[in-house]
Design an enzyme around this catalytic site. Structure first.
Site, PDB file in Angstrom:
ATOM      1  N   ARG A 247       0.812  -1.224   0.000  1.00  0.00           N
ATOM      2  CA  ARG A 247       0.000   0.000   0.000  1.00  0.00           C
ATOM      3  C   ARG A 247       0.842   1.269   0.000  1.00  0.00           C
ATOM      4  NH1 ARG A 247      -5.043  -1.678   3.984  1.00  0.00           N
ATOM      5  NH2 ARG A 247      -6.011  -2.984   2.409  1.00  0.00           N
ATOM      6  N   GLU A 390      -6.476  -1.681  16.494  1.00  0.00           N
ATOM      7  CA  GLU A 390      -5.715  -0.549  15.961  1.00  0.00           C
ATOM      8  C   GLU A 390      -5.208   0.412  17.039  1.00  0.00           C
ATOM      9  OE1 GLU A 390      -7.465   0.840  12.250  1.00  0.00           O
ATOM     10  OE2 GLU A 390      -6.071   2.531  12.245  1.00  0.00           O
TER      11      GLU A 390
HETATM   12  C1  LIG Z   1     -13.471   1.743   5.159  1.00  0.00           C
HETATM   13  C2  LIG Z   1     -12.548   0.752   5.802  1.00  0.00           C
HETATM   14  C3  LIG Z   1     -12.426  -0.517   5.269  1.00  0.00           C
HETATM   15  C4  LIG Z   1     -11.577  -1.431   5.854  1.00  0.00           C
HETATM   16  N1  LIG Z   1     -11.501  -2.692   5.341  1.00  0.00           N
HETATM   17  C5  LIG Z   1     -10.701  -3.598   5.935  1.00  0.00           C
HETATM   18  C6  LIG Z   1     -10.658  -4.928   5.474  1.00  0.00           C
HETATM   19  O1  LIG Z   1     -11.344  -5.277   4.522  1.00  0.00           O
HETATM   20  N2  LIG Z   1      -9.847  -5.797   6.113  1.00  0.00           N
HETATM   21  C7  LIG Z   1      -9.074  -5.443   7.178  1.00  0.00           C
HETATM   22  O2  LIG Z   1      -8.380  -6.274   7.732  1.00  0.00           O
HETATM   23  N3  LIG Z   1      -9.133  -4.187   7.656  1.00  0.00           N
HETATM   24  C8  LIG Z   1      -9.910  -3.272   7.071  1.00  0.00           C
HETATM   25  N4  LIG Z   1      -9.958  -2.000   7.558  1.00  0.00           N
HETATM   26  C9  LIG Z   1      -9.213  -1.673   8.789  1.00  0.00           C
HETATM   27  C10 LIG Z   1      -9.984  -2.202   9.980  1.00  0.00           C
HETATM   28  O3  LIG Z   1     -11.369  -2.045   9.758  1.00  0.00           O
HETATM   29  C11 LIG Z   1      -9.601  -1.509  11.272  1.00  0.00           C
HETATM   30  O4  LIG Z   1      -8.218  -1.524  11.449  1.00  0.00           O
HETATM   31  C12 LIG Z   1     -10.287  -2.236  12.421  1.00  0.00           C
HETATM   32  O5  LIG Z   1     -11.685  -2.057  12.323  1.00  0.00           O
HETATM   33  C13 LIG Z   1      -9.806  -1.757  13.758  1.00  0.00           C
HETATM   34  O6  LIG Z   1     -10.598  -2.416  14.702  1.00  0.00           O
HETATM   35  P1  LIG Z   1     -10.628  -1.932  16.188  1.00  0.00           P
HETATM   36  O7  LIG Z   1     -11.675  -2.764  16.860  1.00  0.00           O
HETATM   37  O8  LIG Z   1      -9.261  -1.917  16.730  1.00  0.00           O
HETATM   38  O9  LIG Z   1     -11.096  -0.418  16.115  1.00  0.00           O
HETATM   39  P2  LIG Z   1     -12.347   0.239  15.391  1.00  0.00           P
HETATM   40  O10 LIG Z   1     -13.046  -0.740  14.520  1.00  0.00           O
HETATM   41  O11 LIG Z   1     -11.807   1.478  14.773  1.00  0.00           O
HETATM   42  O12 LIG Z   1     -13.311   0.574  16.574  1.00  0.00           O
HETATM   43  C14 LIG Z   1     -12.944   1.490  17.574  1.00  0.00           C
HETATM   44  C15 LIG Z   1     -14.213   1.924  18.269  1.00  0.00           C
HETATM   45  O13 LIG Z   1     -13.873   2.616  19.462  1.00  0.00           O
HETATM   46  C16 LIG Z   1     -14.713   3.743  19.545  1.00  0.00           C
HETATM   47  N5  LIG Z   1     -14.055   4.773  20.383  1.00  0.00           N
HETATM   48  C17 LIG Z   1     -12.967   5.524  20.093  1.00  0.00           C
HETATM   49  N6  LIG Z   1     -12.690   6.341  21.118  1.00  0.00           N
HETATM   50  C18 LIG Z   1     -13.616   6.098  22.087  1.00  0.00           C
HETATM   51  C19 LIG Z   1     -13.866   6.622  23.365  1.00  0.00           C
HETATM   52  N7  LIG Z   1     -13.127   7.590  23.921  1.00  0.00           N
HETATM   53  N8  LIG Z   1     -14.923   6.136  24.072  1.00  0.00           N
HETATM   54  C20 LIG Z   1     -15.716   5.159  23.566  1.00  0.00           C
HETATM   55  N9  LIG Z   1     -15.532   4.612  22.339  1.00  0.00           N
HETATM   56  C21 LIG Z   1     -14.486   5.088  21.609  1.00  0.00           C
HETATM   57  C22 LIG Z   1     -14.925   4.201  18.109  1.00  0.00           C
HETATM   58  O14 LIG Z   1     -16.077   4.977  18.002  1.00  0.00           O
HETATM   59  C23 LIG Z   1     -15.060   2.849  17.417  1.00  0.00           C
HETATM   60  O15 LIG Z   1     -16.385   2.408  17.459  1.00  0.00           O
HETATM   61  C24 LIG Z   1     -10.813  -1.065   6.993  1.00  0.00           C
HETATM   62  C25 LIG Z   1     -10.933   0.218   7.533  1.00  0.00           C
HETATM   63  C26 LIG Z   1     -11.797   1.115   6.943  1.00  0.00           C
HETATM   64  C27 LIG Z   1     -11.907   2.484   7.542  1.00  0.00           C
END
Ligand SMILES: Cc1cc2nc3c(=O)[nH]c(=O)nc-3n(C[C@H](O)[C@H](O)[C@H](O)COP(=O)(O)OP(=O)(O)OC[C@H]3O[C@@H](n4cnc5c(N)ncnc54)[C@H](O)[C@@H]3O)c2cc1C
Length: 422
Positions: A247, A390
């Site tokens: 990427r 993440e």
């Molecule tokens: C459009 C898009 C498409 C993608 N497609 C892919 C894919 O096909 N395959 C892949 O592997 N990855 C993909 N990714 C990357 C992947 O989706 C993310 O890295 C992953 O969702 C991260 O997961 P997470 O649970 O760590 O955090 P997130 O899914 O980002 O969730 C974090 C959550 O914490 C909440 N939050 C943040 N701060 C606070 C706070 N202070 N209090 C309460 N809640 C809070 C946010 O609102 C959010 O709901 C994609 C990302 C995007 C944006």
């Protein structure tokens, strides 16, 4: 040493596999680990990657048992390097994971309370241990959550926080300001990372921020109709990169094109359109055509005239690409390893969609160990604090492999849960 062990194990499995079937589409956790390590320029923590690649297949199985239906084939997203991505067959987006967990909680009557519209403000620390979270509810009310076993942070990265992007960026020379879009929701502001830092967490790899090359220049979204690794053509009608590459390489190459934009092109056969004329996100193709986000041409020359590219140049580009696909030969210009997963683009209609890179993923975050325990600045676990996804750093190095983020979040999420209840 760990790299050497992985290589030796990979070699053994590879030798055995190709002896049995020389045409096998080979994969194993060790190959996944080594490719992830290399794609991140060897700066990640290989122990974290090793655990991820070993446990990722179990993550797929666990979700399967919970009711998520997987496609019976794997795909290769942009920057995935290898066809290793699993897609849900019964969902078109990440909603599938959330629904699957929600349904499991309901079905098994698990004692889980979900607080929506509740913002975590601060971690509560007592005698060196994280014992809870202070939060604000939907009506501004203060909420205190006390944690007996631990707090697991899963608050995502900081892709939508322009200030943090500019402060930490080490890859893009200060160009991640307001002018560049993001694929992320506005909620992805790195609050969790800062909260953990305040509670003593060490941060790692914060300077490594990923751009996704194939986003809509107007709003940074990923919606479109062509397959991710379809042919990329600049506004002069010329290919400019190996579309199956990393990427960061794709994004750098895209930003170097006139206007920093390019067209992703495909035919109806390798567009992501189902029999009802809907994209994988369920949007009718007509919507894209009407808005002008996707341009359709009956043949290459027609498409070229609609996007104001010299038809002869575009035709030559397609002819060369199709020859490469037809011969299964070598892409001498850009080193694309294979034509797959595209099929040659001989017949129209042809589609073109304008693309540019946008901020997509932040590889850095709080430092964890292989038990998903958050480490302090001296590398010692902070009692009661765990993190996954993440919000953490150290797994993807300088450049995350496409498809690895969900695997990381779901796998380390499980590791964190298991560690917290121990
Ligand atoms: C459009 C898009 C498409 C993608 N497609 C892919 C894919 O096909 N395959 C892949 O592997 N990855 C993909 N990714 C990357 C992947 O989706 C993310 O890295 C992953 O969702 C991260 O997961 P997470 O649970 O760590 O955090 P997130 O899914 O980002 O969730 C974090 C959550 O914490 C909440 N939050 C943040 N701060 C606070 C706070 N202070 N209090 C309460 N809640 C809070 C946010 O609102 C959010 O709901 C994609 C990302 C995007 C944006």
């Amino acid at each position: 040493e760990q790299q050497a062990k992985l290589l030796a194990s990979l070699k053994k499995q590879w030798d055995e596999a190709i002896k049995k079937d020389p045409d096998i589409l080979f994969d194993c956790p060790e190959l996944h680990a080594l490719q992830t390590y290399k794609a991140g320029d060897y700066v990640a923590d290989l122990a974290l990657i090793d655990k991820l690649s070993k446990l990722a297949p179990a993550t797929v199985e666990r979700l399967d048992k919970m009711g998520l239906k997987w496609n019976d084939f794997s795909s290769q997203y942009v920057g995935a390097i290898w066809p290793r991505c699993h897609d849900a067959a019964n969902y078109t987006s990440g909603q599938g994971y959330i629904d699957t967990f929600r349904h499991t909680i309901e079905k098994e009557k698990l004692p889980v309370t979900i607080l929506l519209q509740t913002k975590a403000d601060e971690l509560i620390k007592k005698d060196g241990r994280v014992v809870g979270v202070k939060a604000t509810g939907p009506n501004g009310e203060k909420v205190t959550l006390n944690a007996k076993k631990g707090v697991i942070m899963t608050s995502g990265g900081f892709g939508a926080n322009v200030e943090m992007r500019q402060k930490f960026d080490k890859l893009w020379g200060g160009k991640l300001g307001k002018n560049i879009g993001t694929t992320n929701s506005r909620a992805i502001t790195g609050e969790g990372i800062l909260m953990a830092e305040k509670a003593g967490a060490g941060l790692v790899d914060m300077g490594y921020i990923q751009l996704l090359p194939v986003t809509d220049p107007e709003n940074g979204t990923v919606s479109g109709i062509c397959q991710g690794t379809a042919i990329y053509v600049n506004t002069e009608g010329k290919r400019f990169v190996n579309e199956m590459g990393r990427r960061d390489e794709l994004s750098k190459a895209a930003l170097a094109q006139p206007g920093g934009v390019f067209y992703r092109m495909c035919t109806v056969k390798n567009a992501r359109i189902n029999k009802d004329g809907l994209t994988t996100l369920g949007i009718p193709v007509e919507t894209f055509l009407k808005s002008g986000k996707v341009i359709r041409g009956e043949n290459v020359e027609d498409l070229a005239s609609k996007i104001k590219v010299d038809p002869k140049v575009l035709k030559a580009t397609f002819d060369k690409f199709n020859d490469f696909c037809r011969s299964q030969g070598e892409d001498k210009e850009f080193g694309r390893p294979s034509c797959a997963p595209n099929i040659p683009m001989y017949e129209g209609p042809y589609y073109a969609e304008l693309r540019t890179p946008s901020v997509h993923h932040t590889m850095g975050g709080v430092r964890i160990n292989t038990n998903a325990q958050v480490l302090d600045t001296a590398g010692k676990p902070i009692p009661g604090l765990f993190a996954a996804g993440e919000v953490t750093g150290g797994i993807h190095g300088t450049n995350r492999v496409g498809g690895n983020a969900i695997a990381d979040a779901l796998t380390y999420g499980n590791v964190a849960g298991e560690s917290a209840v121990k």
